[in-house]
Design a protein around this motif. Structure first.
Motif, PDB file in Angstrom:
ATOM      1  N   MET A 102       0.813  -1.211   0.000  1.00  0.00           N
ATOM      2  CA  MET A 102       0.000   0.000   0.000  1.00  0.00           C
ATOM      3  C   MET A 102       0.846   1.261   0.000  1.00  0.00           C
ATOM      4  N   GLY A 103       2.173   1.088   0.060  1.00  0.00           N
ATOM      5  CA  GLY A 103       3.079   2.236   0.038  1.00  0.00           C
ATOM      6  C   GLY A 103       3.400   2.820   1.391  1.00  0.00           C
ATOM      7  N   HIS A 104       2.992   2.141   2.470  1.00  0.00           N
ATOM      8  CA  HIS A 104       3.244   2.647   3.827  1.00  0.00           C
ATOM      9  C   HIS A 104       4.474   1.943   4.425  1.00  0.00           C
ATOM     10  N   ARG A 105       5.644   2.311   3.936  1.00  0.00           N
ATOM     11  CA  ARG A 105       6.850   1.578   4.329  1.00  0.00           C
ATOM     12  C   ARG A 105       7.249   1.805   5.788  1.00  0.00           C
ATOM     13  N   ALA A 106       7.096   3.024   6.287  1.00  0.00           N
ATOM     14  CA  ALA A 106       7.440   3.292   7.691  1.00  0.00           C
ATOM     15  C   ALA A 106       6.561   2.480   8.632  1.00  0.00           C
ATOM     16  N   ALA A 107       5.267   2.391   8.330  1.00  0.00           N
ATOM     17  CA  ALA A 107       4.351   1.583   9.146  1.00  0.00           C
ATOM     18  C   ALA A 107       4.695   0.107   9.033  1.00  0.00           C
ATOM     19  N   ALA A 108       5.145  -0.322   7.846  1.00  0.00           N
ATOM     20  CA  ALA A 108       5.541  -1.722   7.658  1.00  0.00           C
ATOM     21  C   ALA A 108       6.735  -2.059   8.535  1.00  0.00           C
ATOM     22  N   ILE A 109       7.670  -1.127   8.663  1.00  0.00           N
ATOM     23  CA  ILE A 109       8.836  -1.347   9.524  1.00  0.00           C
ATOM     24  C   ILE A 109       8.393  -1.546  10.971  1.00  0.00           C
ATOM     25  N   LYS A 110       7.415  -0.750  11.420  1.00  0.00           N
ATOM     26  CA  LYS A 110       6.922  -0.881  12.796  1.00  0.00           C
ATOM     27  C   LYS A 110       6.287  -2.256  13.027  1.00  0.00           C
ATOM     28  N   SER A 111       5.590  -2.770  12.016  1.00  0.00           N
ATOM     29  CA  SER A 111       4.996  -4.100  12.159  1.00  0.00           C
ATOM     30  C   SER A 111       6.076  -5.169  12.266  1.00  0.00           C
ATOM     31  N   LEU A 112       7.144  -5.017  11.492  1.00  0.00           N
ATOM     32  CA  LEU A 112       8.256  -5.970  11.580  1.00  0.00           C
ATOM     33  C   LEU A 112       9.000  -5.826  12.905  1.00  0.00           C
ATOM     34  N   ASP A 113       9.065  -4.609  13.432  1.00  0.00           N
ATOM     35  CA  ASP A 113       9.651  -4.411  14.765  1.00  0.00           C
ATOM     36  C   ASP A 113       8.883  -5.237  15.799  1.00  0.00           C
ATOM     37  N   ALA A 114       7.555  -5.208  15.686  1.00  0.00           N
ATOM     38  CA  ALA A 114       6.719  -5.968  16.623  1.00  0.00           C
ATOM     39  C   ALA A 114       6.939  -7.466  16.458  1.00  0.00           C
ATOM     40  N   ALA A 115       7.053  -7.918  15.212  1.00  0.00           N
ATOM     41  CA  ALA A 115       7.249  -9.349  14.952  1.00  0.00           C
ATOM     42  C   ALA A 115       8.591  -9.838  15.471  1.00  0.00           C
ATOM     43  N   LEU A 116       9.599  -8.981  15.415  1.00  0.00           N
ATOM     44  CA  LEU A 116      10.961  -9.386  15.781  1.00  0.00           C
ATOM     45  C   LEU A 116      11.312  -9.061  17.231  1.00  0.00           C
ATOM     46  N   SER A 117      10.362  -8.505  17.970  1.00  0.00           N
ATOM     47  CA  SER A 117      10.613  -8.202  19.371  1.00  0.00           C
ATOM     48  C   SER A 117      10.258  -9.406  20.232  1.00  0.00           C
ATOM     49  N   SER A 118      10.808  -9.418  21.443  1.00  0.00           N
ATOM     50  CA  SER A 118      10.496 -10.495  22.383  1.00  0.00           C
ATOM     51  C   SER A 118       9.173 -10.163  23.074  1.00  0.00           C
ATOM     52  N   PRO A 119       8.303 -11.138  23.343  1.00  0.00           N
ATOM     53  CA  PRO A 119       8.479 -12.583  23.154  1.00  0.00           C
ATOM     54  C   PRO A 119       7.981 -13.113  21.814  1.00  0.00           C
ATOM     55  N   ALA A 120       7.433 -12.235  20.958  1.00  0.00           N
ATOM     56  CA  ALA A 120       6.852 -12.711  19.702  1.00  0.00           C
ATOM     57  C   ALA A 120       7.854 -13.476  18.852  1.00  0.00           C
ATOM     58  N   ALA A 121       9.086 -12.963  18.764  1.00  0.00           N
ATOM     59  CA  ALA A 121      10.095 -13.572  17.884  1.00  0.00           C
ATOM     60  C   ALA A 121      10.471 -14.990  18.300  1.00  0.00           C
ATOM     61  N   LYS A 122      10.214 -15.350  19.556  1.00  0.00           N
ATOM     62  CA  LYS A 122      10.607 -16.677  20.036  1.00  0.00           C
ATOM     63  C   LYS A 122       9.868 -17.798  19.314  1.00  0.00           C
ATOM     64  N   SER A 123       8.707 -17.502  18.763  1.00  0.00           N
ATOM     65  CA  SER A 123       7.942 -18.543  18.073  1.00  0.00           C
ATOM     66  C   SER A 123       8.303 -18.641  16.596  1.00  0.00           C
ATOM     67  N   LEU A 124       9.249 -17.816  16.136  1.00  0.00           N
ATOM     68  CA  LEU A 124       9.719 -17.887  14.751  1.00  0.00           C
ATOM     69  C   LEU A 124      10.941 -18.797  14.660  1.00  0.00           C
ATOM     70  N   SER A 125      11.047 -19.534  13.574  1.00  0.00           N
ATOM     71  CA  SER A 125      12.250 -20.338  13.340  1.00  0.00           C
ATOM     72  C   SER A 125      13.381 -19.410  12.928  1.00  0.00           C
ATOM     73  N   ALA A 126      14.601 -19.937  12.893  1.00  0.00           N
ATOM     74  CA  ALA A 126      15.754 -19.134  12.489  1.00  0.00           C
ATOM     75  C   ALA A 126      15.580 -18.605  11.070  1.00  0.00           C
ATOM     76  N   ALA A 127      15.085 -19.458  10.168  1.00  0.00           N
ATOM     77  CA  ALA A 127      14.883 -19.042   8.780  1.00  0.00           C
ATOM     78  C   ALA A 127      13.812 -17.961   8.676  1.00  0.00           C
ATOM     79  N   GLU A 128      12.755 -18.074   9.477  1.00  0.00           N
ATOM     80  CA  GLU A 128      11.683 -17.080   9.449  1.00  0.00           C
ATOM     81  C   GLU A 128      12.168 -15.741   9.998  1.00  0.00           C
ATOM     82  N   ARG A 129      12.953 -15.786  11.056  1.00  0.00           N
ATOM     83  CA  ARG A 129      13.523 -14.545  11.606  1.00  0.00           C
ATOM     84  C   ARG A 129      14.452 -13.896  10.595  1.00  0.00           C
TER      85      ARG A 129
END
Length: 214
Positions: A102-129
């Motif tokens: 949708m062209g909202h790159r700054a907001a997309a970065i914030k969503s990835l920040d949430a995905a890669l933060s603890s404890p959410a990132a713990k449920s991702l595999s190494a390849a997914e991270r």
């Protein structure tokens, strides 16, 4: 004596009645709990349903002319999933992809920040991270290369480590980041590692050519 016997008899009947009441109540409670567990077991988890819908919309957004419409629908589905399970990293990752389309790159970065933060990132595999880190690095340099290149390099180095140096996409973007910073030796090493993984990589060869090493 007769009155005492009647009183004892009435007391015994009362105790028996109360005992039967509590037994029947426990049986009903156990039956209700069993039925509830069965219904929950057979019901498809709501977050998974919304994420599956989001994935389908993202695929359509990339392959049809109705890109904005499907990206918006994917975003709505991920938001529904997050309203049920706010810490689901995959919901945040899919949300980031929808926002990027949708062209909202700054907001997309914030969503990835949430995905890669603890404890959410713990449920991702190494390849997914690693994949999420590369996507975040791409978005960072797209938003503001000069100010975010150092942060992007951190993401890419971590992604390369998670993939044991076999992620050619991460290594290639890492080489470019080093090149933009004027770090020719580091850029050369990154591009050469790409060629070890993917000998036919034109991007890596072009990078080495720009550095005057081919």
């Amino acid at each position: 004596m007769i009155m005492a016997t009647e009183a004892m008899l009435q007391l015994g009947i009362l105790i028996l009645t109360l005992t039967l009441f509590f037994v029947m109540h426990n049986i009903r409670s156990q039956t209700t709990e069993a039925r509830t567990r069965t219904r929950n077991k057979n019901r498809q988890p709501e977050p998974n349903r919304h994420l599956a819908q989001a994935s389908r919309h993202l695929a359509r957004a990339r392959s049809t002319s109705h890109r904005a419409q499907h990206a918006k629908s994917a975003l709505m589905e991920t938001d529904r999933a997050l309203s049920i399970w706010p810490r689901d990293p995959w919901a945040h990752i899919l949300r980031a992809h929808a926002l990027q389309l949708m062209g909202h790159r700054a907001a997309a970065i914030k969503s990835l920040d949430a995905a890669l933060s603890s404890p959410a990132a713990k449920s991702l595999s190494a390849a997914e991270r690693a994949e999420a880190l590369v996507k975040r690095a791409e978005l960072k340099v797209a938003v503001n290369r000069r100010r975010r290149v150092d942060s992007a390099i951190e993401d890419l180095v971590e992604a390369a480590e998670l993939s044991d140096g076999n992620d050619s996409e991460a290594l290639c973007l890492l080489g470019k980041c080093y090149e933009w910073k004027g770090l020719k030796e580091e850029a050369k090493d990154a591009f050469q590692k790409v060629l070890e993984v993917e000998p036919d990589s034109m991007e890596a060869r072009s990078g080495l050519d720009r550095l005057g090493l081919l």
